[in-house]
Write an enzyme that holds these catalytic residues in place. Structure first.
Site, PDB file in Angstrom:
ATOM      1  N   ASP A  21       0.764  -1.057  -0.157  1.00  0.00           N
ATOM      2  CA  ASP A  21       0.074   0.222  -0.004  1.00  0.00           C
ATOM      3  C   ASP A  21       0.629   1.251   0.020  1.00  0.00           C
ATOM      4  O   ASP A  21       1.995   1.225   0.538  1.00  0.00           O
ATOM      5  CB  ASP A  21      -0.930  -0.055   1.196  1.00  0.00           C
ATOM      6  N   ASP A  61       1.876   9.079  14.454  1.00  0.00           N
ATOM      7  CA  ASP A  61       2.264   8.162  15.799  1.00  0.00           C
ATOM      8  C   ASP A  61       3.600   7.797  16.197  1.00  0.00           C
ATOM      9  O   ASP A  61       4.169   8.022  17.237  1.00  0.00           O
ATOM     10  CB  ASP A  61       1.103   7.244  15.770  1.00  0.00           C
ATOM     11  N   ASP A  93       0.776   5.441   0.647  1.00  0.00           N
ATOM     12  CA  ASP A  93      -0.181   6.575   1.119  1.00  0.00           C
ATOM     13  C   ASP A  93       0.617   8.042   0.548  1.00  0.00           C
ATOM     14  O   ASP A  93       1.705   7.899   0.762  1.00  0.00           O
ATOM     15  CB  ASP A  93      -0.324   6.549   2.483  1.00  0.00           C
TER      16      ASP A  93
END
Length: 432
Positions: free
Chosen positions: A50, A135, A52
């Site tokens: 994936d 995070d 992003d």
């Protein structure tokens, strides 16, 4: 800024869809960077699945640029841009949630609970603010496909070299904003085989109780990420080490810590699941859940049998009670609770290895999962009368090869729902 000659990322390892999204955003006057796990995995020599993208464009501006896109989410609004079967997730740079909202860039707002939990967080900001709002340091690296540089605002590269998972900012504040970050720390420590940085680890026991405030549906989604990604066994170790498993499976946590056989079964199930993923074989959360909850079901069924319940009745009632308790913490869908119960109840049927109905059991749709579960129980040291060997040999008999699959029960629709039987229509008597 880390220039091209000081890192190993190559554009040829980035999906065409991600490169197109970044190029189109730049052509429209916006910043655009590859971000997060894809950058981390590329720097570690992996091949991300994936990709992003982070940008200074608002969700509405991104949606206007890409026709094949849609805005999703409420707590964090993001845009999914579709290229055939590939979906590129595009997020707007986030700012500090306690800063003044920039209303000139569209809706920009945040909201926190009295305990500090972020309920809504759509404050837009700069690249530097976005990096600090992420995070983990190893997930806050940005790659610019225009100048081939990597941007690191939070010593993410340093932590990767140290093989350390570190929360960005004050760990206790960040965990109070979103307690699920504690589960993410454990998950990435397991996935990357990193250690947890000392201050990050020290804040977990002070904040772990906040996981009780997380909706059961979200915790179930986190359960899937924790145990269905190919490193379930290491994840279990991390959750036990940081005393987090009890916020997902409180009764199982107690049994696993008290009984080495129970722990051996759960570890064997995790190991088997990881191997199936490596072998590109299908897995089902129902099997993992059956293993995690089996120690509780087995103990309760024993207590009910001691009270005088017949074995199958005791198992059925124990399964109902354990599932009813478990769904209060994790919103387990019925399409998984039904197979779990069948796997558990099938254990009693399999332990009658010399049954006249052995061939019928062999043809049952739950036989394979229940048989695999039986072998794991024996591997962990449970006493079953060594019926696993009987079923292993029984399957190899020539007359049992290529038997048609049958089921003594009505088949379900994939969601655990039994179709209603239609009553045959009564024929009207012929009139003379």
């Amino acid at each position: 800024m880390i220039p091209r000659d000081q890192h190993c990322i190559s554009r040829k390892n980035i999906s065409d869809g991600a490169l197109k999204v970044m190029a189109q955003l730049r052509r429209n006057g916006h910043q655009a960077y590859l971000v997060g796990g894809a950058v981390r995995d590329l720097l570690l020599g992996g091949h991300p699945k994936d990709f992003d993208v982070a940008t200074d464009a608002t969700p509405e501006e991104v949606h206007a640029i890409f026709r094949s896109s849609r805005i999703i989410g409420r707590r964090f609004r993001i845009v999914h841009v579709r290229f055939g079967r590939e979906v590129i997730e595009v997020t707007t740079f986030r700012g500090h949630h306690d800063s003044e909202p920039d209303t000139s860039r569209g809706k920009s707002q945040s909201h926190q609970s009295d305990q500090g939990l972020l309920l809504r967080d759509n404050v837009f900001g700069t690249l530097e603010e976005d990096a600090v709002r992420r995070d983990l340091t190893v997930n806050a690296l940005y790659y610019d496909a225009a100048n081939f540089a990597v941007y690191d605002h939070v010593h993410g590269m340093q932590d990767m070299l140290r093989r350390s998972v570190c929360i960005i900012g004050d760990p206790e504040v960040r965990f109070r904003e979103d307690p699920v970050r504690m589960l993410r720390v454990a998950r990435f420590a397991a996935k990357l085989e990193f250690t947890v940085e000392a201050e990050t680890a020290a804040a977990i026991p002070r904040c772990a109780h906040l996981l009780r405030e997380i909706p059961a549906a979200r915790l179930f989604d986190e359960f899937l990420k924790l145990f269905s990604s190919g490193y379930a066994e290491r994840t279990l170790e991390q959750l036990l080490e940081h005393d987090l498993l009890r916020y997902l499976f409180p009764d199982s946590d107690y049994e696993i810590r008290q009984d080495s056989v129970s722990r051996g079964l759960v570890e064997a199930a995790m190991r088997s699941t990881d191997q199936r993923i490596r072998d590109d074989k299908p897995i089902t959360p129902a099997f993992l859940l059956a293993a995690l909850l089996w120690p509780v079901v087995d103990r309760l069924a024993d207590q009910l049998r001691d009270r005088g319940d017949p074995p199958m009745t005791a198992m059925h009632n124990a399964a109902q009670q354990v599932i009813a308790s478990a769904v209060q913490t994790l919103a387990i869908p019925r399409r998984f609770t039904m197979p779990m119960r069948e796997i558990w109840e099938f254990q009693l049927r399999l332990q009658r290895g010399n049954s006249r109905k052995a061939r019928e059991l062999l043809q049952n749709r739950r036989f394979r999962a229940a048989y695999d579960f039986l072998l794991l129980r024996e591997q962990a040291g449970e006493e079953t009368g060594d019926v696993g060997a009987f079923w292993t040999e029984f399957q190899t008999l020539p007359e049992n090869q290529n038997l048609p699959m049958i089921d003594s029960e009505e088949p379900d629709d994939g969601a655990g729902n039994r179709p209603r039987r239609r009553r045959p229509r009564k024929r009207r008597p012929a009139t003379s």
